[in-house]
Scaffold this motif. Structure first.
Motif, PDB file in Angstrom:
ATOM      1  N   VAL A 194      88.778  35.201  17.615  1.00 52.81           N
ATOM      2  CA  VAL A 194      88.693  36.327  16.551  1.00 52.81           C
ATOM      3  C   VAL A 194      87.409  37.008  16.668  1.00 52.81           C
ATOM      4  O   VAL A 194      87.237  38.295  16.695  1.00 52.81           O
ATOM      5  N   ILE A 195      86.197  36.415  16.827  1.00 48.13           N
ATOM      6  CA  ILE A 195      84.915  36.897  17.002  1.00 48.13           C
ATOM      7  C   ILE A 195      84.609  37.838  18.129  1.00 48.13           C
ATOM      8  O   ILE A 195      84.159  38.807  18.092  1.00 48.13           O
ATOM      9  N   ARG A 196      85.267  37.099  19.294  1.00 43.11           N
ATOM     10  CA  ARG A 196      85.080  38.006  20.456  1.00 43.11           C
ATOM     11  C   ARG A 196      85.942  39.523  20.273  1.00 43.11           C
ATOM     12  O   ARG A 196      85.166  40.477  20.556  1.00 43.11           O
ATOM     13  N   ALA A 197      86.897  39.406  19.560  1.00 40.62           N
ATOM     14  CA  ALA A 197      87.664  40.435  19.453  1.00 40.62           C
ATOM     15  C   ALA A 197      87.077  41.329  18.560  1.00 40.62           C
ATOM     16  O   ALA A 197      86.855  42.626  18.737  1.00 40.62           O
ATOM     17  N   LEU A 198      86.490  41.064  17.698  1.00 44.06           N
ATOM     18  CA  LEU A 198      85.631  41.791  16.507  1.00 44.06           C
ATOM     19  C   LEU A 198      84.451  42.211  17.235  1.00 44.06           C
ATOM     20  O   LEU A 198      84.271  43.725  17.100  1.00 44.06           O
ATOM     21  N   ASN A 199      83.877  41.757  17.965  1.00 44.55           N
ATOM     22  CA  ASN A 199      82.656  42.390  18.823  1.00 44.55           C
ATOM     23  C   ASN A 199      82.924  43.379  19.531  1.00 44.55           C
ATOM     24  O   ASN A 199      82.502  44.545  19.756  1.00 44.55           O
ATOM     25  N   GLU A 200      84.154  43.086  20.276  1.00 43.54           N
ATOM     26  CA  GLU A 200      84.531  44.280  21.366  1.00 43.54           C
ATOM     27  C   GLU A 200      84.990  45.512  20.508  1.00 43.54           C
ATOM     28  O   GLU A 200      84.657  46.787  20.884  1.00 43.54           O
ATOM     29  N   TYR A 201      85.238  45.382  19.223  1.00 45.48           N
ATOM     30  CA  TYR A 201      85.538  46.603  18.448  1.00 45.48           C
ATOM     31  C   TYR A 201      84.286  47.080  17.537  1.00 45.48           C
ATOM     32  O   TYR A 201      84.579  47.742  16.405  1.00 45.48           O
ATOM     33  N   ASN A 202      83.080  46.493  17.917  1.00 49.46           N
ATOM     34  CA  ASN A 202      82.155  46.775  17.232  1.00 49.46           C
ATOM     35  C   ASN A 202      82.005  46.327  15.744  1.00 49.46           C
ATOM     36  O   ASN A 202      81.501  47.073  14.861  1.00 49.46           O
ATOM     37  N   LEU A 203      82.940  45.483  15.313  1.00 46.95           N
ATOM     38  CA  LEU A 203      83.212  45.162  13.706  1.00 46.95           C
ATOM     39  C   LEU A 203      82.099  44.121  13.833  1.00 46.95           C
ATOM     40  O   LEU A 203      82.054  43.058  14.385  1.00 46.95           O
ATOM     41  N   SER A 204      81.393  44.098  12.459  1.00 45.08           N
ATOM     42  CA  SER A 204      80.301  43.045  12.238  1.00 45.08           C
ATOM     43  C   SER A 204      80.968  42.217  11.197  1.00 45.08           C
ATOM     44  O   SER A 204      81.583  42.584  10.271  1.00 45.08           O
ATOM     45  N   ILE A 205      80.330  40.934  11.314  1.00 47.56           N
ATOM     46  CA  ILE A 205      80.758  40.046  10.422  1.00 47.56           C
ATOM     47  C   ILE A 205      79.549  39.634   9.504  1.00 47.56           C
ATOM     48  O   ILE A 205      78.324  39.628  10.100  1.00 47.56           O
ATOM     49  N   PRO A 206      79.465  39.907   8.439  1.00 45.70           N
ATOM     50  CA  PRO A 206      80.500  39.937   7.424  1.00 45.70           C
ATOM     51  C   PRO A 206      80.543  41.658   6.813  1.00 45.70           C
ATOM     52  O   PRO A 206      81.418  41.634   6.067  1.00 45.70           O
ATOM     53  N   LYS A 207      79.741  42.476   7.484  1.00 45.83           N
ATOM     54  CA  LYS A 207      79.790  43.808   6.940  1.00 45.83           C
ATOM     55  C   LYS A 207      81.216  44.581   6.940  1.00 45.83           C
ATOM     56  O   LYS A 207      81.763  45.163   5.886  1.00 45.83           O
ATOM     57  N   ASP A 208      81.890  44.223   8.055  1.00 45.96           N
ATOM     58  CA  ASP A 208      83.095  44.818   8.326  1.00 45.96           C
ATOM     59  C   ASP A 208      84.328  43.931   7.778  1.00 45.96           C
ATOM     60  O   ASP A 208      85.179  44.290   7.238  1.00 45.96           O
TER      61      ASP A 208
END
Lengths: 327, 327
Positions: free
Chosen positions: B247-261
């Motif tokens: 999940v983290i990899r996928a979020l990274n790819e979409y430039n989504l940040s944890i936990p901001k996004d």
DNA sequence: TTGTAGGCGTTATCAG
DNA sequence: CTGATAACGCCTACAA
């Protein structure tokens, strides 16, 4: 606990007769034997290993030293070895303790032989541990103290390379773990470079695709990076099963077809259940070969027969439609 | 093989004195004791388990039934249990045979207790196997025949959901294996749906992200698909460690940040080495709790103390900066 | 064909 | 404190 004496009483015979009957000795009349066996079953008799091995000096048991459960690397091997030994009347016991402790335990338990999984790439103990029990090692240690069985990874990769070259490939890439953390992975890399060198007179730059691990995702990522960079290859030699799965995913994403666009050969001990989505050519020593070599060696050691100090298993290649000949 | 008699001869005492000395009995004068111990060491004496357990009825050994080496699921647990038992003077032995055979073996070996890893989700034997040795089971079977230790997966996920809701999240997604192959995974799913239902009066459609397995790549793929479809969520509850990595990899790819996004809480038995790239909040029963519960139970069984028929361990939550409160 | 007796290495219980 | 001696459960000559 029910003992042979209990059975003897129930059967109205002496307990030595019971002992013989249970060991299926020809010195007991069939009917008596049958009667005794029946009673034993009814009573749920379990022979006492302690007592038996005290007198017979053996326990029909082989111990497996397996310090790293974590890495499921040898799971398939051990399962099979377990089965094979069982067919020969031996029970397999594993210890996940440190090598020294495990060997110690098995000695006290009087197992008949010890199989030591050499934590691949690590070096084992450097002084021969005191053991009354014969020890066989799978995987070469820095300094081989025991008879050893191992597979030739270098030749496996080399074999793959040669095969590809011989069917016309020139631009061949190798994907593998190049972190140099693991000696065994390094061997695969050098198998590749040597294999290329042997076929091409003029020095060609080796196409190496470095993965940062051996997981599916590592293979996927590395291959994708390679393709993203606009690099191409007509054939990939992959260092492991999981990497290959990742490579396939990446190729799919780029709409590259196997083998039309790229041929592929994967390193592996050929797995029993081929779970690849598409059939993939494999190089390596088949698991059966490894396990029966080990089982045989163990049985020989138990029977005090001579066992070679070092057995190196040579790879085989299973070619299929994942490799296309270029003209 | 060197026995206490050899030692006795060398020390010029009777072998029963040797026995006492080696067991550190107070009935032997310190100097004699010391002398004997020294000689024993020099000679490399190894006590014979068979002989000992023959008379003492115990072997200071516990057997672990582990039919599925393949799945490294419990590797971390077993390693720790092994250590803990060792601290109490017990040796751990594993068998990878079928349950029946393994229990049989351990009975013959006279181990002091058996720990049975219930092949998660599968059902165990349905008739109580004959065993003179007390058996403890980890993981609930369909019909519990033995004292059982298990973790509450449902409550773990529920706890995660409640926590997120309570800090203001409304749009929460659950990612997990929903193939329904594995009963334990199903429990997590229902933990999620129940957890949501308990917090939101009005029925809200559950946001479920189905992964087709539990590997990193499965999580990656599932999460990516979710994002690709343009769906969004402010928080993800993940069913396992590896899925979370994906999940983290996928979020990274979409430039989504944890936990901001997106906030994230991962199910897991809290691992000893937190290898996440970024710190991730975790729910589950910590491994330490599981292992020491098991170890205690085993020791109690060995000492014939009462052990509850069923111990269900409740989850804890370790919150950190991977979760953002919404206002 | 069956039974008797001795012993495997240890521990535990008595006497000394 | 130390030393005989009898188990523990089983196997194996050897005797009946």
């Amino acid at each position: 606990m029910v003992t042979i004496k209990d059975i003897a009483k129930a059967a109205g015979v002496s307990y030595s007769t019971v002992s013989k009957a249970l060991r299926d000795s020809p010195l007991v009349k069939p009917p008596t034997k049958k009667k005794i066996v029946n009673i034993a079953n009814e009573l749920g008799y379990q022979p006492n290993v302690a007592a038996r091995s005290l007198v017979s000096k053996k326990s029909d048991t082989v111990g497996v030293v397996w310090p790293t459960v974590e890495r499921a690397a040898h799971a398939a091997l051990i399962t099979k070895i377990n089965d094979q030994l069982e067919n020969h009347g031996y029970t397999t016991l594993l210890s996940i303790n440190k090598v020294e402790a495990a060997i110690n335990t098995f000695n006290r338990l009087q197992v008949d032989a010890i199989l030591m999984f050499n934590d691949q790439g690590q070096d084992g103990p450097d002084t021969p541990l005191p053991s009354n029990v014969p020890i066989l090692s799978y995987g070469i240690a820095k300094n081989p103290l025991y008879p050893t069985v191992d597979v030739n990874r270098r030749d496996a990769i080399k074999l793959a390379v040669h095969t590809l070259v011989d069917i016309g490939h020139k631009n061949i890439a190798f994907i593998g773990d190049m972190s140099q953390r693991d000696q065994l992975q390094d061997e695969k890399v050098s198998g590749f470079t040597e294999g290329m060198k042997e076929r091409f007179q003029e020095a060609t730059a080796d196409v190496l695709i470095p993965a940062s691990g051996l997981e599916l995702y590592d293979g996927y990522l590395a291959m994708k990076k390679f393709l993203q960079a606009g690099k191409t290859t007509t054939a990939v030699v992959s260092g492991s099963y999981d990497l290959t799965r990742g490579v396939i995913r990446a190729l799919n994403e780029y709409n590259l077809s196997i083998p039309k666009d790229v041929s592929i050969i994967s390193y592996d001990n050929i797995p029993q259940t081929n779970t690849f989505e598409v059939p993939i050519s494999l190089v390596g020593v088949p698991n059966d070969v490894i396990t029966s070599t080990i089982t045989d060696a163990l049985l020989n050691m138990i029977n005090k027969k001579q066992v070679p100090q070092s057995i190196v298993l040579e790879p085989e290649i299973k070619l299929n439609e994942s490799c296309l000949a270029l003209e």
